[in-house]
Motif scaffolding. Sequence first.
Motif, mmCIF file in Angstrom:
data_model
loop_
_atom_site.group_PDB
_atom_site.id
_atom_site.type_symbol
_atom_site.label_atom_id
_atom_site.label_comp_id
_atom_site.label_asym_id
_atom_site.label_seq_id
_atom_site.Cartn_x
_atom_site.Cartn_y
_atom_site.Cartn_z
ATOM 1 N N ARG A 1 11.089 -3.319 -35.892
ATOM 2 C CA ARG A 1 11.502 -2.737 -34.652
ATOM 3 C C ARG A 1 11.147 -1.039 -34.773
ATOM 4 O O ARG A 1 12.488 -0.335 -34.926
ATOM 5 C CB ARG A 1 11.441 -3.330 -33.410
ATOM 6 N N LEU A 2 10.133 -0.207 -34.971
ATOM 7 C CA LEU A 2 10.510 1.465 -35.850
ATOM 8 C C LEU A 2 9.922 1.816 -34.562
ATOM 9 O O LEU A 2 10.344 2.638 -34.556
ATOM 10 C CB LEU A 2 9.612 0.967 -37.541
ATOM 11 N N LEU A 3 9.034 0.954 -34.230
ATOM 12 C CA LEU A 3 8.318 2.764 -33.372
ATOM 13 C C LEU A 3 8.798 2.659 -31.842
ATOM 14 O O LEU A 3 8.294 2.510 -30.798
ATOM 15 C CB LEU A 3 6.744 2.075 -33.118
ATOM 16 N N ALA B 1 6.772 -1.090 -35.246
ATOM 17 C CA ALA B 1 5.716 -1.559 -36.143
ATOM 18 C C ALA B 1 5.987 -2.123 -37.680
ATOM 19 O O ALA B 1 5.406 -2.361 -38.296
ATOM 20 C CB ALA B 1 3.844 -0.511 -36.514
ATOM 21 N N GLY B 2 7.166 -2.300 -37.292
ATOM 22 C CA GLY B 2 8.047 -2.681 -38.706
ATOM 23 C C GLY B 2 8.712 -4.627 -38.117
ATOM 24 O O GLY B 2 7.494 -5.072 -38.346
ATOM 25 N N GLY C 1 7.898 2.442 -24.548
ATOM 26 C CA GLY C 1 7.860 2.205 -25.832
ATOM 27 C C GLY C 1 8.270 0.856 -26.116
ATOM 28 O O GLY C 1 7.965 0.331 -25.160
ATOM 29 N N GLY C 2 8.823 0.275 -27.032
ATOM 30 C CA GLY C 2 8.635 -0.387 -28.045
ATOM 31 C C GLY C 2 8.109 -0.833 -28.960
ATOM 32 O O GLY C 2 7.806 -0.310 -29.775
ATOM 33 N N PRO C 3 7.142 -1.649 -28.419
ATOM 34 C CA PRO C 3 6.331 -2.721 -27.465
ATOM 35 C C PRO C 3 7.686 -3.046 -27.398
ATOM 36 O O PRO C 3 8.035 -4.076 -28.275
ATOM 37 C CB PRO C 3 5.474 -3.563 -27.707
ATOM 38 N N ALA D 1 9.042 -9.501 -27.593
ATOM 39 C CA ALA D 1 8.528 -9.156 -27.972
ATOM 40 C C ALA D 1 7.412 -8.143 -28.215
ATOM 41 O O ALA D 1 6.609 -8.247 -28.558
ATOM 42 C CB ALA D 1 8.246 -7.812 -25.727
ATOM 43 N N ASN D 2 8.310 -7.153 -29.131
ATOM 44 C CA ASN D 2 7.990 -6.193 -29.665
ATOM 45 C C ASN D 2 7.109 -7.476 -30.864
ATOM 46 O O ASN D 2 6.274 -6.643 -31.763
ATOM 47 C CB ASN D 2 9.256 -5.727 -30.648
#
Length: 530
Positions: free
Chosen positions: A5-7, A26-27, A128-130, A397-398
């Motif tokens: 989870r980076l974005l 995107a991690g 965001g997140g996702p 969810a991410n």
Amino acid sequence: MDTARLLRTSTTVLAVAGLMLSGCSAGSVRSAAASRPTGAAASDAGPAKRSVAPLAPLPAAIPDALKPYYGQQLTWRDCGTAGFQCATMKAPLDYNHPVAAQDLTLSVARKKATGPGQRIGSLLVNPGGPGGSAVDYAQIAAARYPAPVRARYDIVGMDPRGVARSEPVVCLTDPQMDAFTEVDNDPHSQAEINAITAADKNFANGCEQRSAKLLSHVSTVEAARDMDILRALLGDAKLNYVGKSYGSMLGATYAGLFPSRVGHLVLDGAMDPSLSALDESRTQAQGFETAFQSFVADCVQHTGCPMGQTRAAADQYIVRFLSNLDAHPLRTGQSRQLGESLGTSGLIEAMYAKQLWPVLRDALTSANRGDGGPLLALSDQYYERSADGAYSNLMYANAAVNCLDLPPATNSPADVQAALPSFRKASPHLGPDFAWMSLSCASWPVKATGRPMRIEAKGAGPIVVVGTTRDPATPYDWARSLAGQLSSGTLLTYQGDGHTAYASGDDCVDTAVNRYLLEGITPQNGKTCT
């Protein structure tokens, strides 16, 4: 995208700065950052970005099979939060084969325009997140977006499919998630590499066991199609939207699918849809490195900086500090200790907003005294772990969205080891963590349905793309790339630190975006705010 989870836009950013919820990612959920990715990787990715195919728009006419969804009625009720109304809407699980018995129920909340001035319509927002809750974020936006915007727009949030109140993806028990977050993302032995791959497989298996129905149908394309149903149910001919971090990907995807229905779209902390998951992870690593160096430059100017009084001293400190956490975890005042993985998560959390830098300084000061509790609290904020040990579904969810949207960044430990030199070049301090996080989606139980793509949205009205020059999670080059891809994209630059810029305290950015939302006047392309 990967599962790291980076974005995202962090909830801490929401609380501290009133920005957004979790931004992009995107991690891998294994560490503290994640979603899609400048620097060494940016130039490497250039030819690939130019060669990817554009996202094709959907037919303007609504298919007969989907008309019942566009014709449903929203029944609004009091939410229990002052001024807010709540409703639910139905969306097909599978847009290619809609079956009423399989429909998803999605949660929506709104606060009507407060006036004065004539109401413009609905302004859909996404943090965001996702995995960030747009319903929760709508409450932030309704309180902290500039008053002229709140006066003339209904502020609306819909939790995307698989998120929060909208049929959430579930993967692990809370104790299992605790164990998952503690796995070392910078392995120094085969046993530690085996632990990473086992953790990823256990996470993926848990998602399949608990959420198999959803895993093939939580893509960004499907969530964007849900937004079009909501637009129609709200009575708006065109979609007005502010998307932060990954929310920018969601908004851009909507524009690519429905260009004729684009109203006023603000894509803040923009992502680059043309990147592969590997390029995303690598360039995001560089984004966090840039943010960390900004934090260091600020810290050493303060008397008593826990990292020392020079940049060289700070560089040596952080390497030594993380290494010591790996060998000797710190007490925290609770049963969990602060090891290297959680310490890195706390460090990354503080990069999302400059307002968190004093919090990190204090946490490192405490850690120097043997107390890891404050840094663990930052890590818990990143993962949305509450004081009672419960996790939100943000990380689940991410992972589900990221692994469905793009093929895995890497498929084996050998792939990661081959990529490590480029990750270390992009980020000397965080590169290895990002490299190993890129392995997350290799274990995912369903194949990706998405791919890297250009989003041109030909025929759409003007779209404002906002980029922050030292944004850690969505590097500035992503905003430049997206604005260049969009046929009607306009780039607004904020020269500064932090993740996303609108409604975070800069009058120049707010004025430019407000004029666009309220009057349809776009800022001059390339306008820079400092």
